[in-house]
Design a protein around this motif. Structure first.
Motif, PDB file in Angstrom:
ATOM      1  N   VAL A 221     -26.308  56.518  63.644  1.00 41.55           N
ATOM      2  CA  VAL A 221     -26.463  56.920  65.042  1.00 41.55           C
ATOM      3  C   VAL A 221     -27.735  56.308  65.625  1.00 41.55           C
ATOM      4  O   VAL A 221     -27.733  55.826  66.762  1.00 41.55           O
ATOM      5  CB  VAL A 221     -26.445  58.460  65.175  1.00 41.55           C
ATOM      6  N   MET A 222     -28.801  56.285  64.840  1.00 38.46           N
ATOM      7  CA  MET A 222     -30.052  55.702  65.328  1.00 38.46           C
ATOM      8  C   MET A 222     -29.875  54.223  65.664  1.00 38.46           C
ATOM      9  O   MET A 222     -30.472  53.731  66.633  1.00 38.46           O
ATOM     10  CB  MET A 222     -31.158  55.847  64.285  1.00 38.46           C
ATOM     11  N   SER A 223     -29.059  53.529  64.907  1.00 37.16           N
ATOM     12  CA  SER A 223     -28.896  52.089  65.116  1.00 37.16           C
ATOM     13  C   SER A 223     -27.883  51.745  66.202  1.00 37.16           C
ATOM     14  O   SER A 223     -27.710  50.573  66.527  1.00 37.16           O
ATOM     15  CB  SER A 223     -28.507  51.408  63.799  1.00 37.16           C
ATOM     16  N   ALA A 224     -27.243  52.758  66.782  1.00 30.81           N
ATOM     17  CA  ALA A 224     -26.267  52.529  67.853  1.00 30.81           C
ATOM     18  C   ALA A 224     -26.954  52.635  69.213  1.00 30.81           C
ATOM     19  O   ALA A 224     -27.858  53.453  69.398  1.00 30.81           O
ATOM     20  CB  ALA A 224     -25.140  53.557  67.762  1.00 30.81           C
ATOM     21  N   ASP A 225     -26.521  51.825  70.158  1.00 33.01           N
ATOM     22  CA  ASP A 225     -27.103  51.879  71.501  1.00 33.01           C
ATOM     23  C   ASP A 225     -26.586  53.067  72.305  1.00 33.01           C
ATOM     24  O   ASP A 225     -27.259  53.535  73.224  1.00 33.01           O
ATOM     25  CB  ASP A 225     -26.806  50.585  72.257  1.00 33.01           C
ATOM     26  N   ASP A 226     -25.388  53.542  71.967  1.00 30.64           N
ATOM     27  CA  ASP A 226     -24.758  54.644  72.701  1.00 30.64           C
ATOM     28  C   ASP A 226     -24.343  55.737  71.723  1.00 30.64           C
ATOM     29  O   ASP A 226     -24.198  55.481  70.519  1.00 30.64           O
ATOM     30  CB  ASP A 226     -23.517  54.130  73.447  1.00 30.64           C
ATOM     31  N   PRO A 227     -24.120  56.964  72.223  1.00 29.50           N
ATOM     32  CA  PRO A 227     -23.644  58.029  71.338  1.00 29.50           C
ATOM     33  C   PRO A 227     -22.327  57.639  70.652  1.00 29.50           C
ATOM     34  O   PRO A 227     -21.544  56.858  71.197  1.00 29.50           O
ATOM     35  CB  PRO A 227     -23.433  59.214  72.289  1.00 29.50           C
ATOM     36  N   LEU A 228     -22.098  58.196  69.475  1.00 35.63           N
ATOM     37  CA  LEU A 228     -20.908  57.887  68.683  1.00 35.63           C
ATOM     38  C   LEU A 228     -20.130  59.150  68.355  1.00 35.63           C
ATOM     39  O   LEU A 228     -20.718  60.212  68.153  1.00 35.63           O
ATOM     40  CB  LEU A 228     -21.306  57.223  67.354  1.00 35.63           C
TER      41      LEU A 228
ATOM     42  N   VAL B  92     -23.062  65.748  60.147  1.00 33.11           N
ATOM     43  CA  VAL B  92     -23.473  65.992  61.535  1.00 33.11           C
ATOM     44  C   VAL B  92     -23.835  67.463  61.734  1.00 33.11           C
ATOM     45  O   VAL B  92     -24.751  67.774  62.491  1.00 33.11           O
ATOM     46  CB  VAL B  92     -22.430  65.516  62.576  1.00 33.11           C
ATOM     47  N   ARG B  93     -23.169  68.354  61.025  1.00 30.37           N
ATOM     48  CA  ARG B  93     -23.523  69.775  61.105  1.00 30.37           C
ATOM     49  C   ARG B  93     -24.953  69.973  60.586  1.00 30.37           C
ATOM     50  O   ARG B  93     -25.764  70.663  61.203  1.00 30.37           O
ATOM     51  CB  ARG B  93     -22.515  70.609  60.309  1.00 30.37           C
ATOM     52  N   TYR B  94     -25.254  69.364  59.460  1.00 28.81           N
ATOM     53  CA  TYR B  94     -26.594  69.441  58.878  1.00 28.81           C
ATOM     54  C   TYR B  94     -27.635  68.887  59.845  1.00 28.81           C
ATOM     55  O   TYR B  94     -28.674  69.497  60.098  1.00 28.81           O
ATOM     56  CB  TYR B  94     -26.610  68.652  57.559  1.00 28.81           C
ATOM     57  N   LEU B  95     -27.384  67.716  60.402  1.00 28.34           N
ATOM     58  CA  LEU B  95     -28.342  67.042  61.277  1.00 28.34           C
ATOM     59  C   LEU B  95     -28.533  67.765  62.605  1.00 28.34           C
ATOM     60  O   LEU B  95     -29.655  67.810  63.128  1.00 28.34           O
ATOM     61  CB  LEU B  95     -27.914  65.591  61.502  1.00 28.34           C
TER      62      LEU B  95
ATOM     63  N   ILE C  50     -27.942  65.404  68.434  1.00 24.90           N
ATOM     64  CA  ILE C  50     -27.463  66.269  69.512  1.00 24.90           C
ATOM     65  C   ILE C  50     -25.975  66.005  69.682  1.00 24.90           C
ATOM     66  O   ILE C  50     -25.548  64.848  69.739  1.00 24.90           O
ATOM     67  CB  ILE C  50     -28.211  65.988  70.825  1.00 24.90           C
ATOM     68  N   ARG C  51     -25.202  67.087  69.764  1.00 29.99           N
ATOM     69  CA  ARG C  51     -23.759  66.980  69.974  1.00 29.99           C
ATOM     70  C   ARG C  51     -23.473  67.147  71.454  1.00 29.99           C
ATOM     71  O   ARG C  51     -23.968  68.070  72.099  1.00 29.99           O
ATOM     72  CB  ARG C  51     -23.029  68.060  69.178  1.00 29.99           C
ATOM     73  N   GLU C  52     -22.660  66.239  71.988  1.00 23.43           N
ATOM     74  CA  GLU C  52     -22.255  66.290  73.394  1.00 23.43           C
ATOM     75  C   GLU C  52     -20.738  66.188  73.450  1.00 23.43           C
ATOM     76  O   GLU C  52     -20.154  65.318  72.793  1.00 23.43           O
ATOM     77  CB  GLU C  52     -22.838  65.111  74.171  1.00 23.43           C
TER      78      GLU C  52
ATOM     79  N   TYR D 134     -22.260  62.088  69.232  1.00 22.19           N
ATOM     80  CA  TYR D 134     -23.553  62.438  68.652  1.00 22.19           C
ATOM     81  C   TYR D 134     -24.573  61.377  69.021  1.00 22.19           C
ATOM     82  O   TYR D 134     -24.280  60.189  69.011  1.00 22.19           O
ATOM     83  CB  TYR D 134     -23.437  62.557  67.120  1.00 22.19           C
ATOM     84  N   ARG D 135     -25.780  61.866  69.362  1.00 23.63           N
ATOM     85  CA  ARG D 135     -26.879  60.971  69.696  1.00 23.63           C
ATOM     86  C   ARG D 135     -28.164  61.564  69.150  1.00 23.63           C
ATOM     87  O   ARG D 135     -28.232  62.741  68.810  1.00 23.63           O
ATOM     88  CB  ARG D 135     -26.983  60.757  71.198  1.00 23.63           C
ATOM     89  N   MET D 136     -29.177  60.723  69.092  1.00 24.65           N
ATOM     90  CA  MET D 136     -30.504  61.169  68.664  1.00 24.65           C
ATOM     91  C   MET D 136     -31.176  61.865  69.842  1.00 24.65           C
ATOM     92  O   MET D 136     -30.990  61.458  70.989  1.00 24.65           O
ATOM     93  CB  MET D 136     -31.363  59.972  68.254  1.00 24.65           C
ATOM     94  N   PRO D 137     -31.972  62.898  69.589  1.00 27.75           N
ATOM     95  CA  PRO D 137     -32.776  63.452  70.679  1.00 27.75           C
ATOM     96  C   PRO D 137     -33.861  62.455  71.066  1.00 27.75           C
ATOM     97  O   PRO D 137     -34.070  61.448  70.382  1.00 27.75           O
ATOM     98  CB  PRO D 137     -33.380  64.720  70.065  1.00 27.75           C
ATOM     99  N   GLU D 138     -34.557  62.723  72.142  1.00 27.61           N
ATOM    100  CA  GLU D 138     -35.574  61.797  72.637  1.00 27.61           C
ATOM    101  C   GLU D 138     -36.694  61.581  71.630  1.00 27.61           C
ATOM    102  O   GLU D 138     -37.265  60.525  71.569  1.00 27.61           O
ATOM    103  CB  GLU D 138     -36.154  62.291  73.965  1.00 27.61           C
TER     104      GLU D 138
END
Length: 170
Positions: free
Chosen positions: A37-44, A64-67, A74-76, A86-90
């Protein structure tokens, strides 16, 4: 995963970081998901994460539940779908470490009860008091570290406009 992907620099980064995190006790699949997820430009979506890792979406589920539990993802919801992205928080490193210090307060409180039960003058009570003091020290240091990180983060230009005043304190 296809053989060509095994030589992809992004894939190698993900796998190396996951292995490094796993060596210090972080769940390996969670680390693989985190760095994908960190290496992606957009949420996955879970399916997209699974595709990038060469595993099923179901294999991604626990990670993803653990993270998300630790604030590292962050789940959207995906509009008009039952899927989530899923995306990384700021500021994931801050969120995942500095702000999750309630466990130290719990350790301190339970230790206080233990000291009362054991007696502060007994060898066992003294050991528990030292544990309490250690966690008090760790809590104070983490709070101080959080403040220093916010200053460093601003100095290195990682803050977005207006973000500095919204970062929660430790």
């Amino acid at each position: 995963m296809a053989d060509a992907d095994a030589h992809d620099p992004v894939h190698l980064f993900v796998e190396r970081m996951a292995l490094t995190f796993a060596e210090v006790g972080f769940p390996r699949m969670a680390a693989r998901v985190l760095f994908t997820v960190m290496s992606a430009d957009d949420p996955l979506t879970a399916a997209e994460i699974g595709e990038r890792l060469g595993v099923s979406a179901a294999a991604v589920s626990g990670a993803v539940r653990y993270l998300t539990q630790f604030g590292m993802l962050i789940r959207e919801p995906v509009p008009r779908s039952r899927r989530d992205r899923y995306r990384m928080p700021e500021n994931p490193w801050y969120e995942g470490t500095i702000t999750k210090t309630a466990i130290y307060k719990t350790f301190i409180d339970v230790a206080e009860g233990g000291i009362g039960a054991l007696g502060s003058e007994t060898p066992a009570g003294e050991r528990v008091a030292e544990m309490r003091d250690f966690f008090l020290f760790v809590q104070e240091e983490i709070d101080s570290l959080g403040e220093r990180w916010r200053v460093r983060r601003a100095q290195t230009g990682h803050l977005r406009p207006g973000e500095g005043s919204t970062v929660p304190s430790g």
